[in-house]
Design a protein around this motif. Structure first.
Motif, PDB file in Angstrom:
ATOM      1  N   SER A  72       0.831  -1.208   0.000  1.00  0.00           N
ATOM      2  CA  SER A  72       0.000   0.000   0.000  1.00  0.00           C
ATOM      3  C   SER A  72       0.860   1.250   0.000  1.00  0.00           C
ATOM      4  O   SER A  72       0.516   2.262  -0.639  1.00  0.00           O
ATOM      5  CB  SER A  72      -0.955  -0.007   1.199  1.00  0.00           C
ATOM      6  OG  SER A  72      -0.256  -0.101   2.415  1.00  0.00           O
ATOM      7  N   ALA A  73       1.998   1.208   0.696  1.00  0.00           N
ATOM      8  CA  ALA A  73       2.904   2.355   0.680  1.00  0.00           C
ATOM      9  C   ALA A  73       3.475   2.576  -0.720  1.00  0.00           C
ATOM     10  O   ALA A  73       3.566   3.718  -1.194  1.00  0.00           O
ATOM     11  CB  ALA A  73       4.028   2.145   1.691  1.00  0.00           C
ATOM     12  N   LEU A  74       3.865   1.498  -1.398  1.00  0.00           N
ATOM     13  CA  LEU A  74       4.383   1.633  -2.757  1.00  0.00           C
ATOM     14  C   LEU A  74       3.306   2.127  -3.722  1.00  0.00           C
ATOM     15  O   LEU A  74       3.581   2.949  -4.607  1.00  0.00           O
ATOM     16  CB  LEU A  74       4.933   0.293  -3.247  1.00  0.00           C
ATOM     17  CG  LEU A  74       6.307  -0.111  -2.710  1.00  0.00           C
ATOM     18  CD1 LEU A  74       6.626  -1.546  -3.103  1.00  0.00           C
ATOM     19  CD2 LEU A  74       7.386   0.839  -3.217  1.00  0.00           C
ATOM     20  N   ALA A  75       2.073   1.644  -3.552  1.00  0.00           N
ATOM     21  CA  ALA A  75       0.980   2.109  -4.411  1.00  0.00           C
ATOM     22  C   ALA A  75       0.791   3.615  -4.269  1.00  0.00           C
ATOM     23  O   ALA A  75       0.595   4.331  -5.262  1.00  0.00           O
ATOM     24  CB  ALA A  75      -0.311   1.368  -4.064  1.00  0.00           C
ATOM     25  N   THR A  76       0.867   4.111  -3.030  1.00  0.00           N
ATOM     26  CA  THR A  76       0.731   5.546  -2.799  1.00  0.00           C
ATOM     27  C   THR A  76       1.862   6.315  -3.477  1.00  0.00           C
ATOM     28  O   THR A  76       1.637   7.338  -4.125  1.00  0.00           O
ATOM     29  CB  THR A  76       0.730   5.832  -1.288  1.00  0.00           C
ATOM     30  OG1 THR A  76      -0.367   5.132  -0.686  1.00  0.00           O
ATOM     31  CG2 THR A  76       0.581   7.324  -1.016  1.00  0.00           C
ATOM     32  N   ARG A  77       3.087   5.818  -3.337  1.00  0.00           N
ATOM     33  CA  ARG A  77       4.237   6.475  -3.964  1.00  0.00           C
ATOM     34  C   ARG A  77       4.121   6.476  -5.492  1.00  0.00           C
ATOM     35  O   ARG A  77       4.500   7.445  -6.152  1.00  0.00           O
ATOM     36  CB  ARG A  77       5.533   5.779  -3.561  1.00  0.00           C
ATOM     37  CG  ARG A  77       5.988   6.045  -2.145  1.00  0.00           C
ATOM     38  CD  ARG A  77       6.509   7.483  -1.983  1.00  0.00           C
ATOM     39  NE  ARG A  77       7.170   7.665  -0.717  1.00  0.00           N
ATOM     40  CZ  ARG A  77       8.482   7.538  -0.535  1.00  0.00           C
ATOM     41  NH1 ARG A  77       9.267   7.211  -1.551  1.00  0.00           N
ATOM     42  NH2 ARG A  77       9.015   7.722   0.658  1.00  0.00           N
ATOM     43  N   LEU A  78       3.611   5.388  -6.056  1.00  0.00           N
ATOM     44  CA  LEU A  78       3.538   5.243  -7.507  1.00  0.00           C
ATOM     45  C   LEU A  78       2.284   5.876  -8.097  1.00  0.00           C
ATOM     46  O   LEU A  78       2.151   5.975  -9.317  1.00  0.00           O
ATOM     47  CB  LEU A  78       3.598   3.763  -7.889  1.00  0.00           C
ATOM     48  CG  LEU A  78       4.902   3.039  -7.546  1.00  0.00           C
ATOM     49  CD1 LEU A  78       4.743   1.539  -7.785  1.00  0.00           C
ATOM     50  CD2 LEU A  78       6.065   3.583  -8.364  1.00  0.00           C
ATOM     51  N   GLY A  81      -3.516   2.209  -7.641  1.00  0.00           N
ATOM     52  CA  GLY A  81      -4.339   1.552  -6.640  1.00  0.00           C
ATOM     53  C   GLY A  81      -3.654   0.351  -6.002  1.00  0.00           C
ATOM     54  O   GLY A  81      -2.594  -0.102  -6.445  1.00  0.00           O
ATOM     55  N   PHE A  82      -4.316  -0.151  -4.950  1.00  0.00           N
ATOM     56  CA  PHE A  82      -3.779  -1.285  -4.197  1.00  0.00           C
ATOM     57  C   PHE A  82      -4.778  -2.423  -4.207  1.00  0.00           C
ATOM     58  O   PHE A  82      -5.971  -2.236  -3.930  1.00  0.00           O
ATOM     59  CB  PHE A  82      -3.484  -0.876  -2.753  1.00  0.00           C
ATOM     60  CG  PHE A  82      -3.056  -2.028  -1.889  1.00  0.00           C
ATOM     61  CD1 PHE A  82      -1.786  -2.560  -2.005  1.00  0.00           C
ATOM     62  CD2 PHE A  82      -3.936  -2.596  -0.968  1.00  0.00           C
ATOM     63  CE1 PHE A  82      -1.386  -3.647  -1.225  1.00  0.00           C
ATOM     64  CE2 PHE A  82      -3.548  -3.673  -0.181  1.00  0.00           C
ATOM     65  CZ  PHE A  82      -2.270  -4.197  -0.310  1.00  0.00           C
ATOM     66  N   LEU A  83      -4.295  -3.633  -4.512  1.00  0.00           N
ATOM     67  CA  LEU A  83      -5.123  -4.840  -4.573  1.00  0.00           C
ATOM     68  C   LEU A  83      -4.686  -5.811  -3.492  1.00  0.00           C
ATOM     69  O   LEU A  83      -3.581  -6.359  -3.561  1.00  0.00           O
ATOM     70  CB  LEU A  83      -4.975  -5.497  -5.951  1.00  0.00           C
ATOM     71  CG  LEU A  83      -5.577  -6.893  -6.111  1.00  0.00           C
ATOM     72  CD1 LEU A  83      -7.093  -6.842  -6.009  1.00  0.00           C
ATOM     73  CD2 LEU A  83      -5.139  -7.502  -7.445  1.00  0.00           C
TER      74      LEU A  83
END
Length: 208
Positions: A72-78, A81-83
């Motif tokens: 989820s942290a990487l999704a926010t940085r990129l 969305g997060f699955l």
């Protein structure tokens, strides 16, 4: 607590990881102290995002449970969305399910919502640690069943063995622990030299 780190390539935050104190039923170390320390967590994310530069990712899939933190942290940085890819029996919608063997050799089931994305969606899979590769294999199968494309794997560390070496050939694999480093050799041996001087307070977040 102010960090005392060397050159960035040393990946100073890996020194914060805690040894197992509970015996053979548990993983051999605990990286969650990296998450607790804000500077460590952000430096880990900076390094992973830098190593993913130039790669197109549509969604980040995080593996239950600690892969949720990193994913989820990487999704926010990129900016995607997060699955969540969950252990069986946790989702209240239609799911697809696979069985896999985890790092301890136990067989478990993993589920993903059905449908989760459109055909051709580019997926970055994230887990805290890739040891035997069994859990990751289950996640890859779930993504590919829905005709998604796994483009990368991210973790704090990916140990080296026949399975994970196969992942490195097929996908971009990024981790805090870099191949060829002394950290990689120590992770493969499942014994870090930093354990000798480990103290929990080294990871305590700074009180403001």
């Amino acid at each position: 607590m102010s960090r005392n780190k060397g050159p960035r390539e040393d990946r100073w935050y890996l020194n914060l990881m805690a040894p197992n104190t509970k015996g053979p039923k548990f993983a051999w170390l605990d990286p969650t102290s990296i998450y607790i320390n804000g500077e460590a967590f952000h430096d880990l994310l900076d390094d992973l995002v830098a190593d993913l530069k130039g790669l197109t990712v549509d969604v980040v899939g995080g593996l239950d449970a600690m892969g949720f933190v990193l994913g989820s942290a990487l999704a926010t940085r990129l900016g995607v969305g997060f699955l969540p890819i969950r252990k069986a029996g946790k989702l209240c919608v239609d799911t697809d399910k696979v069985s896999f063997s985890n790092y301890s050799g136990r067989t478990q089931d993993m589920e993903m919502r059905l449908p989760a994305f459109a055909k051709g969606t580019k997926v970055l899979l994230a887990d805290q640690w890739v040891e035997t590769g069994g859990t990751m294999d289950g996640a890859i199968r779930l993504i590919e069943r829905q005709q998604g494309q796994v483009v990368a794997i991210a973790a704090v560390a990916i140990e080296e063995n026949d399975v994970t070496n196969g992942y490195r050939r097929r996908y971009r694999c990024v981790s805090g622990v870099q191949m060829g480093s002394r950290w990689q050799a120590e992770c493969n041996a499942q014994q870090l030299s930093s354990f000798k001087s480990y103290k929990p307070e080294l990871a305590f977040p700074e009180i403001r």
